[in-house]
Design an enzyme around this catalytic site. Structure first.
Site, PDB file in Angstrom:
ATOM      1  N   TYR A  63       0.641  -1.060   0.195  1.00 41.95           N
ATOM      2  CA  TYR A  63       0.215   0.208  -0.371  1.00 41.95           C
ATOM      3  C   TYR A  63       0.843   1.006  -0.368  1.00 41.95           C
ATOM      4  O   TYR A  63       0.813   2.065  -0.514  1.00 41.95           O
ATOM      5  CB  TYR A  63      -1.116   0.128   1.474  1.00 41.95           C
ATOM      6  CG  TYR A  63      -2.169   1.355   1.375  1.00 41.95           C
ATOM      7  CD1 TYR A  63      -2.576   1.445   0.363  1.00 41.95           C
ATOM      8  CD2 TYR A  63      -1.747   2.372   1.737  1.00 41.95           C
ATOM      9  CE1 TYR A  63      -3.832   2.436   0.519  1.00 41.95           C
ATOM     10  CE2 TYR A  63      -2.336   3.630   2.000  1.00 41.95           C
ATOM     11  CZ  TYR A  63      -3.612   3.651   1.592  1.00 41.95           C
ATOM     12  OH  TYR A  63      -4.680   4.172   1.404  1.00 41.95           O
ATOM     13  N   ASP A  64       1.878   1.038   1.177  1.00 47.25           N
ATOM     14  CA  ASP A  64       2.743   2.169   1.568  1.00 47.25           C
ATOM     15  C   ASP A  64       3.615   2.633  -0.163  1.00 47.25           C
ATOM     16  O   ASP A  64       4.224   3.589  -0.794  1.00 47.25           O
ATOM     17  CB  ASP A  64       4.190   2.409   1.693  1.00 47.25           C
ATOM     18  CG  ASP A  64       3.521   3.106   3.129  1.00 47.25           C
ATOM     19  OD1 ASP A  64       1.627   2.837   3.429  1.00 47.25           O
ATOM     20  OD2 ASP A  64       3.740   1.627   4.200  1.00 47.25           O
ATOM     21  N   THR A 103      -1.199   9.425  10.838  1.00 45.65           N
ATOM     22  CA  THR A 103       0.347   9.490  10.997  1.00 45.65           C
ATOM     23  C   THR A 103       0.745   8.893   9.630  1.00 45.65           C
ATOM     24  O   THR A 103       0.633   7.839   9.061  1.00 45.65           O
ATOM     25  CB  THR A 103       0.447   8.297  12.410  1.00 45.65           C
ATOM     26  OG1 THR A 103      -0.816   8.719  13.540  1.00 45.65           O
ATOM     27  CG2 THR A 103       1.890   8.720  13.223  1.00 45.65           C
ATOM     28  N   LYS A 140       1.132   1.198  18.050  1.00 43.86           N
ATOM     29  CA  LYS A 140       0.179   1.543  17.656  1.00 43.86           C
ATOM     30  C   LYS A 140      -0.800   0.630  17.333  1.00 43.86           C
ATOM     31  O   LYS A 140      -0.420  -0.443  16.445  1.00 43.86           O
ATOM     32  CB  LYS A 140       1.360   1.907  16.473  1.00 43.86           C
ATOM     33  CG  LYS A 140       0.785   2.102  14.919  1.00 43.86           C
ATOM     34  CD  LYS A 140       1.472   2.789  13.781  1.00 43.86           C
ATOM     35  CE  LYS A 140       0.612   3.489  12.668  1.00 43.86           C
ATOM     36  NZ  LYS A 140      -0.930   2.648  12.223  1.00 43.86           N
ATOM     37  N   ARG A 156     -13.585   7.754  12.759  1.00 44.15           N
ATOM     38  CA  ARG A 156     -12.659   9.160  12.509  1.00 44.15           C
ATOM     39  C   ARG A 156     -13.232   9.500  10.974  1.00 44.15           C
ATOM     40  O   ARG A 156     -12.727  10.919  10.760  1.00 44.15           O
ATOM     41  CB  ARG A 156     -10.847   8.950  11.664  1.00 44.15           C
ATOM     42  CG  ARG A 156     -10.372   9.897  11.786  1.00 44.15           C
ATOM     43  CD  ARG A 156      -8.548   9.461  11.671  1.00 44.15           C
ATOM     44  NE  ARG A 156      -8.434   7.862  10.745  1.00 44.15           N
ATOM     45  CZ  ARG A 156      -7.200   7.238  10.343  1.00 44.15           C
ATOM     46  NH1 ARG A 156      -6.495   7.594  10.981  1.00 44.15           N
ATOM     47  NH2 ARG A 156      -6.801   6.539   9.421  1.00 44.15           N
ATOM     48  N   CYS A 387      -9.697 -36.548  11.301  1.00 39.74           N
ATOM     49  CA  CYS A 387      -9.344 -35.783  12.171  1.00 39.74           C
ATOM     50  C   CYS A 387      -7.720 -36.632  12.627  1.00 39.74           C
ATOM     51  O   CYS A 387      -7.609 -37.864  12.910  1.00 39.74           O
ATOM     52  CB  CYS A 387     -10.031 -35.562  13.079  1.00 39.74           C
ATOM     53  SG  CYS A 387      -9.535 -34.759  14.820  1.00 39.74           S
TER      54      CYS A 387
END
Length: 646
Positions: A63-64, A103, A140, A156, A387
């Protein structure tokens, strides 16, 4: 970037964004290296919306990278100055009490030092000595950004306008650490340990839950229980664990500060927040339209390695979920040699080709557990049919393979015993530590616990007084009245939680439910085909143990049966009702039960789809006014009783 195929949840979300692209065109866009500014903005908006809603398409670093690419292509683009919104599809927007900004991010220590130099430069311009500057560092939180002004809780939104989600507090959401209301910005988060132990079988990641907490529609019963258990909280930033010290200390001890704060809270974090505490410097540096200049987020660059899969081994958890564990060619990553990694679920194994010979990209960020980020070269997937713990035939439940054998699967028995007594809820004493001690002596089934004597408990290492108390508690659990739906839910059948148990027993008696077919079950409102198939198979697996326990003589209150024609004739049939306040006629639970029998839908919080808000004593004016603003008819308890009498 490797090929991206959007899943059903992501596609549904994207439909709400009103894009001009088809799903296939969007998937193709993610594969392209050269993108124009409009394409970049589209990918950023879609990626942000999916991430905020709990269905991420790409990771933070990708994304960045798109964000940086847009800066290079069009540095003055308006999008770069906007706050990435927290997405809530429903609800009116309102002005926030104060701006909530994003931020700015740093991915290296050198970037942190450059930010510190900007702080020092501002201090020099204000004639503030270096030793007067303090830097506060906090975890964060990777949650859902919100703002609490003491009366309302807001999303927000775009940083200026958000949505009123005070309904989250109405549902029982607590403030972390009893910090109190009105502390401003923070995040809605969920305990990591609680998620892993209780909710990971129901939700792929914690962001799914964060979005569910504030949704206007009815809250998922698993999420509501997490709220009731205090696992979901609003965590104000002002109340966070923090390190505060001088610039010199920060630069000298940065790695130690990072290590200590990374594990300071039991919530998802994705970095650290650094900020100066000096008010003059903060005012002087100010903010862009998107970031406070006096604050920065430090995020750790993830190290990756492409590794070959040797084989995928199934492991049954205490909840019955069979988790795939990939055994890898040993590879060194972030200073550790790794040879195993958990694949999130078997649908990922199946759809992405995680099998022997596959090449996968392993990622390990800082102190984070290594995970498979993507499959570079797929191979034939091998899916277990039975299983590995008890050889029971596995069933699909959403993305997961599940073992439905709650009572005889060695991997599940201890959790089954804990779940039984916790769900009954009418006695104390049989918590995880006691059950663990009993299980260590070969007690694997519920009925076996009821056969124990005081002497048995003493032999297992319990004191004389404790042993007698446990015997008394077992007797009490059979004599204290409990609802039959709660008794059934205590056996932990997949997809048969308390709500579904009650719905099922409104149509069938407890002793007869094992004869209910899939075709019978799907005729009941709320049961889909796949759920019915899983429930019927699960009931078959617990049948023997169920009747061994049932025949011990519990004091069960039978669920009232729905009668054909009765509810549909009532004045509230098909209406959505919320009860609030203290009622005079009886408990709210009793009134909710009666309303359901009359054909109403009972909700826990008011939304635009609510027909009636029934108010008892001690109901705040704000809640009543908020309901009326949504067009909901507000009536008193007496008016409600008159309504159903008619």
């Amino acid at each position: 970037m490797s090929e991206i195929k959007l899943n059903a949840a992501q596609i549904e979300l994207i439909k709400t964004l009103d894009l001009s692209l088809t799903v296939s065109q969007l998937e193709t866009l993610y594969q392209q290296d050269e993108l124009g500014k409009e394409d970049l903005i589209t990918l950023l908006k879609v990626s942000n919306a999916a991430y905020r809603a709990g269905f991420p398409i790409i990771d933070d670093a990708s994304y960045d990278a798109y964000h940086k690419q847009l800066q290079n292509v069009d540095p003055d683009n308006e999008f770069l100055a906007e706050v990435e919104p927290e997405v809530v599809v429903e609800g009116k927007t309102v002005t926030l009490p104060e701006r909530m900004l994003s931020t700015d991010k740093a991915y290296s220590f050198d970037e942190i030092k450059r930010w510190i130099n900007r702080i020092l430069k501002a201090a020099e311009q204000l004639n503030i000595a270096d030793d007067e500057i303090q830097i506060r560092v906090t975890p964060k939180l990777d949650g859902y950004a919100a703002y609490d002004d003491g009366e309302r809780l807001y999303t927000r939104g775009d940083g200026y306008r958000g949505q009123d989600i005070s309904r989250a507090f109405d549902r029982g959401l607590q403030v972390a650490g009893d910090a109190g209301r009105g502390l401003g910005p923070g995040e809605i988060v969920i305990s990591q340990s609680y998620f892993n132990q209780v909710l990971s079988e129901h939700f792929e990641n914690s962001r799914n839950i964060q979005a569910a907490i504030i949704a206007e529609k009815k809250v998922d019963e698993n999420v509501q229980k997490a709220i009731d258990d205090g696992a979901c909280v609003f965590y104000p930033f002002r109340a966070l664990n923090n390190w505060t010290g001088s610039v010199e200390q920060l630069l000298t001890d940065f790695d130690e500060i990072l290590a200590s704060l990374w594990t300071a809270v039991d919530y998802d974090i994705d970095g650290l927040i650094l900020e100066t505490t000096h008010e003059m410097i903060k005012n002087h540096m100010g903010a862009t339209r998107k970031f406070h200049r006096w604050q920065i987020a430090y995020k750790i660059n993830a190290e990756t390695a492409d590794v070959e899969v040797i084989k995928v081994v199934p492991q049954t958890s205490r909840t019955g979920r069979v988790s795939p564990v990939a055994e890898l060619v040993p590879t060194k990553l972030s200073g550790a040699t790794l040879s195993r990694a958990t694949v999130h679920h078997y649908n990922m194994v199946k759809s992405n080709g995680v099998g022997p010979g596959a090449i996968v990209r392993l990622v390990r960020s800082g102190l984070v557990i290594p995970k498979i980020e993507e499959v570079i070269t797929p191979a034939k997937a091998e899916l277990p049919e039975f299983c590995p713990s008890c050889e029971t035939h596995l069933i699909w439940e959403a993305d997961h393979l599940m073992c439905p054998n709650k009572t005889d699967c060695p991997a599940q028995t201890e959790n089954t015993l804990i779940h039984f007594f916790k769900t009954l809820g009418n006695v104390d004493g049989f918590g995880p530590k006691v059950i663990e001690k009993i299980s260590a002596h070969g007690i694997k089934h519920i009925h076996q616990i009821y056969q124990l004597t005081k002497e048995d408990f003493v032999a297992y290492g319990f004191g004389d007084k404790t042993s007698q108390n446990l015997i008394d508690q077992l007797a009490a659990s059979r004599s204290i009245a409990i609802e039959d739906w709660r008794f059934l839910a205590a056996f932990g059948v997949s997809r048969l939680g308390a709500g579904n148990c009650e719905r099922l027993l409104e149509h069938h008696s407890l002793a007869d439910i094992f004869d209910v077919t899939v075709a019978d079950m799907v005729q009941i409102d709320g049961f889909a085909q796949l759920s019915a198939e899983a429930i019927v198979e699960g009931l078959t697996n617990i049948k023997n143990e169920f009747f061994k326990v049932y025949q011990l003589g519990f004091n069960l209150t039978a669920t009232e049966k729905l009668t054909a024609g009765g509810p549909s004739d009532s004045a509230i049939a098909g209406k959505t009702i919320v009860f609030t306040g203290s009622m005079q006629q009886g408990s709210r639970a009793d009134m909710e039960k009666q309303a359901k029998l009359l054909g109403a839908k009972v909700a826990k919080s008011v939304s635009g789809k609510t027909d009636y808000l029934v108010t008892g004593d001690k109901v705040g004016a704000n809640k009543i006014n908020a309901a009326r603003d949504k067009g909901v008819e507000v009536i008193s308890e007496a008016e409600y009783l008159d309504l159903i009498a008619s």
